[in-house]
Design a protein around this motif. Structure first.
Motif, PDB file in Angstrom:
ATOM      1  N   ILE A 244       0.842  -1.206   0.000  1.00 60.03           N
ATOM      2  CA  ILE A 244       0.000   0.000   0.000  1.00 60.03           C
ATOM      3  C   ILE A 244       0.874   1.252   0.000  1.00 60.03           C
ATOM      4  CG2 ILE A 244      -1.643   1.341   1.378  1.00 60.03           C
ATOM      5  CD1 ILE A 244      -2.903  -1.354   2.205  1.00 60.03           C
ATOM      6  N   LEU A 245       1.943   1.243   0.776  1.00 60.44           N
ATOM      7  CA  LEU A 245       2.859   2.385   0.823  1.00 60.44           C
ATOM      8  C   LEU A 245       3.508   2.624  -0.547  1.00 60.44           C
ATOM      9  CD1 LEU A 245       4.190   4.542   2.595  1.00 60.44           C
ATOM     10  CD2 LEU A 245       5.962   2.884   3.145  1.00 60.44           C
ATOM     11  N   ILE A 246       3.896   1.560  -1.218  1.00 57.30           N
ATOM     12  CA  ILE A 246       4.486   1.688  -2.559  1.00 57.30           C
ATOM     13  C   ILE A 246       3.474   2.283  -3.525  1.00 57.30           C
ATOM     14  CG2 ILE A 246       5.327   0.367  -4.557  1.00 57.30           C
ATOM     15  CD1 ILE A 246       6.718  -1.492  -2.505  1.00 57.30           C
ATOM     16  N   ILE A 247       2.233   1.863  -3.453  1.00 55.07           N
ATOM     17  CA  ILE A 247       1.186   2.398  -4.329  1.00 55.07           C
ATOM     18  C   ILE A 247       0.977   3.886  -4.054  1.00 55.07           C
ATOM     19  CG2 ILE A 247      -1.298   2.331  -4.832  1.00 55.07           C
ATOM     20  CD1 ILE A 247      -1.136  -0.704  -4.484  1.00 55.07           C
ATOM     21  N   VAL A 248       0.923   4.287  -2.795  1.00 51.97           N
ATOM     22  CA  VAL A 248       0.721   5.686  -2.435  1.00 51.97           C
ATOM     23  C   VAL A 248       1.904   6.543  -2.907  1.00 51.97           C
ATOM     24  CG1 VAL A 248       0.569   7.293  -0.478  1.00 51.97           C
ATOM     25  CG2 VAL A 248      -0.818   5.218  -0.495  1.00 51.97           C
ATOM     26  N   ILE A 249       3.128   6.070  -2.689  1.00 54.04           N
ATOM     27  CA  ILE A 249       4.307   6.817  -3.128  1.00 54.04           C
ATOM     28  C   ILE A 249       4.326   6.935  -4.643  1.00 54.04           C
ATOM     29  CG2 ILE A 249       6.839   6.724  -3.285  1.00 54.04           C
ATOM     30  CD1 ILE A 249       6.793   5.554  -0.409  1.00 54.04           C
TER      31      ILE A 249
END
Length: 160
Positions: free
Chosen positions: A8-13
């Motif tokens: 999820i963090l990778i998608i947001v970044i």
């Protein structure tokens, strides 16, 4: 659980990165776009269009606003002269008429080490001129526009 959070963090970044890239590359130039957003919409305007461009083969970066109004040049320019002078813009050249019959107004403002200019143009036609224009070859071929109602603004900048 950690793998899901990392995913999820990778998608947001990635989303934030793509948004920033789109802002700088995909939506015209940022400086003129910011200035365009500070210019108020004319009260009696129709078909208001505003934005910025990173350039074209014939010109550099610029912002632009286009709208139509039944009001004459002195009324439109007076509105913007008053509003923008209260925001620190100064008249660069008094209201003048060019050889095409278009009325023009130019304002300038320095922000930091950057000089911005706003060029406005509006053509006012008499009823006789409108009649002649509407009977021209351009109008008969369907290439006619509301020239006498259109107001164009170009916003440019240069580093000092």
């Amino acid at each position: 659980m950690k793998k899901i959070l990392v995913f999820i963090l990778i998608i947001v970044i990635n989303f934030l990165f793509m948004s920033i890239v789109s802002l700088f590359l995909g939506s015209g130039n940022v400086l003129d776009n910011i200035i365009v957003k500070t210019i108020p919409q004319y009260p009696n305007s129709q078909n208001w269009q505003a934005g910025a461009s990173s350039g074209s083969p014939n010109g550099g970066p610029h912002g632009g606003i286009e709208f139509k109004t039944e009001d004459k040049s002195p009324q439109v320019f007076g509105y913007y002269e008053k509003d923008l002078s209260q925001k620190g813009w100064e008249l660069d050249r008094s209201l003048y008429q060019d050889d095409t019959g278009g009325n023009k107004l130019r304002l300038k403002k320095k922000i930091g080490g950057i000089s911005f200019q706003i060029y406005m143009n509006k053509v006012d036609m008499t009823e006789e001129q409108k009649k002649e224009y509407l009977s021209s070859a351009a109008c008969k071929s369907g290439m006619c526009s509301d020239t006498d109602r259109k107001v164009l603004m170009f916003i440019t900048h240069k580093k000092d």
